[in-house]
Scaffold this motif. Structure first.
Motif, PDB file in Angstrom:
ATOM      1  N   ILE A   1      15.157 -17.603 -10.278  1.00 19.53           N
ATOM      2  CA  ILE A   1      15.832 -16.734  -9.309  1.00 19.53           C
ATOM      3  C   ILE A   1      17.232 -16.351  -9.771  1.00 19.53           C
ATOM      4  O   ILE A   1      17.832 -15.428  -9.216  1.00 19.53           O
TER       5      ILE A   1
ATOM      6  N   LEU B   1      17.385 -12.287  -3.187  1.00 17.87           N
ATOM      7  CA  LEU B   1      16.041 -12.856  -3.229  1.00 17.87           C
ATOM      8  C   LEU B   1      15.296 -12.511  -1.943  1.00 17.87           C
ATOM      9  O   LEU B   1      15.819 -12.692  -0.848  1.00 17.87           O
TER      10      LEU B   1
ATOM     11  N   SER C   1      20.589 -14.605  -7.862  1.00 18.42           N
ATOM     12  CA  SER C   1      20.247 -13.893  -6.629  1.00 18.42           C
ATOM     13  C   SER C   1      20.450 -14.775  -5.399  1.00 18.42           C
ATOM     14  O   SER C   1      20.797 -14.306  -4.321  1.00 18.42           O
TER      15      SER C   1
ATOM     16  N   VAL D   1      13.233 -10.560  -6.882  1.00 18.88           N
ATOM     17  CA  VAL D   1      14.683 -10.596  -7.078  1.00 18.88           C
ATOM     18  C   VAL D   1      15.124  -9.171  -7.371  1.00 18.88           C
ATOM     19  O   VAL D   1      14.708  -8.578  -8.380  1.00 18.88           O
TER      20      VAL D   1
ATOM     21  N   LEU E   1       8.712 -11.922  -9.029  1.00 19.71           N
ATOM     22  CA  LEU E   1       8.845 -13.215  -9.693  1.00 19.71           C
ATOM     23  C   LEU E   1       7.460 -13.808  -9.900  1.00 19.71           C
ATOM     24  O   LEU E   1       6.595 -13.711  -9.028  1.00 19.71           O
TER      25      LEU E   1
ATOM     26  N   LEU F   1       9.783 -22.931  -2.454  1.00 20.94           N
ATOM     27  CA  LEU F   1      10.691 -21.833  -2.110  1.00 20.94           C
ATOM     28  C   LEU F   1      10.508 -21.417  -0.654  1.00 20.94           C
ATOM     29  O   LEU F   1      11.477 -21.121   0.057  1.00 20.94           O
TER      30      LEU F   1
END
Length: 220
Positions: free
Chosen positions: A197, A128, A200, A139, A144, A154
């Motif tokens: 995600i 990631l 990853s 990813v 994303l 995040l």
């Protein structure tokens, strides 16, 4: 996040160490000035002023001369002149005993926010990658699609990979509230992020504390 607790009162030190560890911190304890100066300072120093072999004010100045580390003084000396001397001596904050752990926790988070550089550039955790400048996440090179709040959550996680990010901080900084009724919304966002995600990276739940992000499993 590693904390050095400099405190000669063994009973108080045990109680505070236990509370800090429950909140996700790693804690080293130094009961004297000599031990404090010999120990790695970590990310934050909680420093008592009255020590059996020296003055905490002097320890503060010497730690500050060694490098940049966040320092919060913990002391029963509550006079204005003492607080001013501590802050001028290099402390980032000055907490007068007795205090509640919730107050100390809030002060720790505020000091670390001030000490932390503004997020910029690329952060990578496993496969990631998050570009904080471009507001993009990928990813394995594939982009994303994230909502603004998902990206904000995040960002808080990848800025400190492996460190616990408290639920209260996520609620305050992403939803601008500390109301516990919003916790279910946070849980839903975490579940959605995990799905997006994949393997990853892994978002781990730290029971009673919050979340942290770590690299995903290594492929054979």
């Amino acid at each position: 996040m590693r904390v050095l607790l400099v405190e000669d009162d063994a009973r108080f030190a045990r109680a505070l160490t236990a509370a800090l560890r429950r909140s996700g911190y790693e804690v080293d304890h130094a009961p004297t000035a000599a031990a404090a100066l010999a120990a790695p300072p970590g990310d934050l120093v909680l420093l008592d002023v009255g020590l059996p072999d020296g003055d905490g004010m002097d320890v503060c100045r010497r730690l500050r001369a060694q490098g940049e580390v966040a320092i919060i003084m913990l002391t029963a000396r509550g006079e204005e002149r003492d607080r001013v001397a501590g802050l001028r001596g290099g402390a980032d904050d000055y907490v007068v005993k007795p205090f509640g752990f919730a107050e100390l926790q809030a002060r720790i988070e505020a000091v670390l926010r001030r000490a932390r550089p503004r997020p910029a550039g690329l952060r990578e955790v496993g496969d990631l990658s998050v570009d904080l400048d471009r507001h993009e996440a990928r990813v394995g090179g594939a982009p994303l699609t994230l909502t603004r709040k998902e990206f904000h959550v995040l960002t808080l996680l990848v800025t400190e990979p492996g460190a616990a990010v408290r639920r209260e901080r996520l609620l305050t900084e992403v939803w601008h509230t500390s109301w516990r009724g919003t916790s279910r919304t946070l849980d839903v966002h975490m579940a959605t992020l995990r799905g997006k995600i994949g393997e990853s990276a892994q978002i781990e739940t730290i029971r009673g504390v919050g979340y942290r992000i770590v690299p995903g499993p290594t492929r054979p």
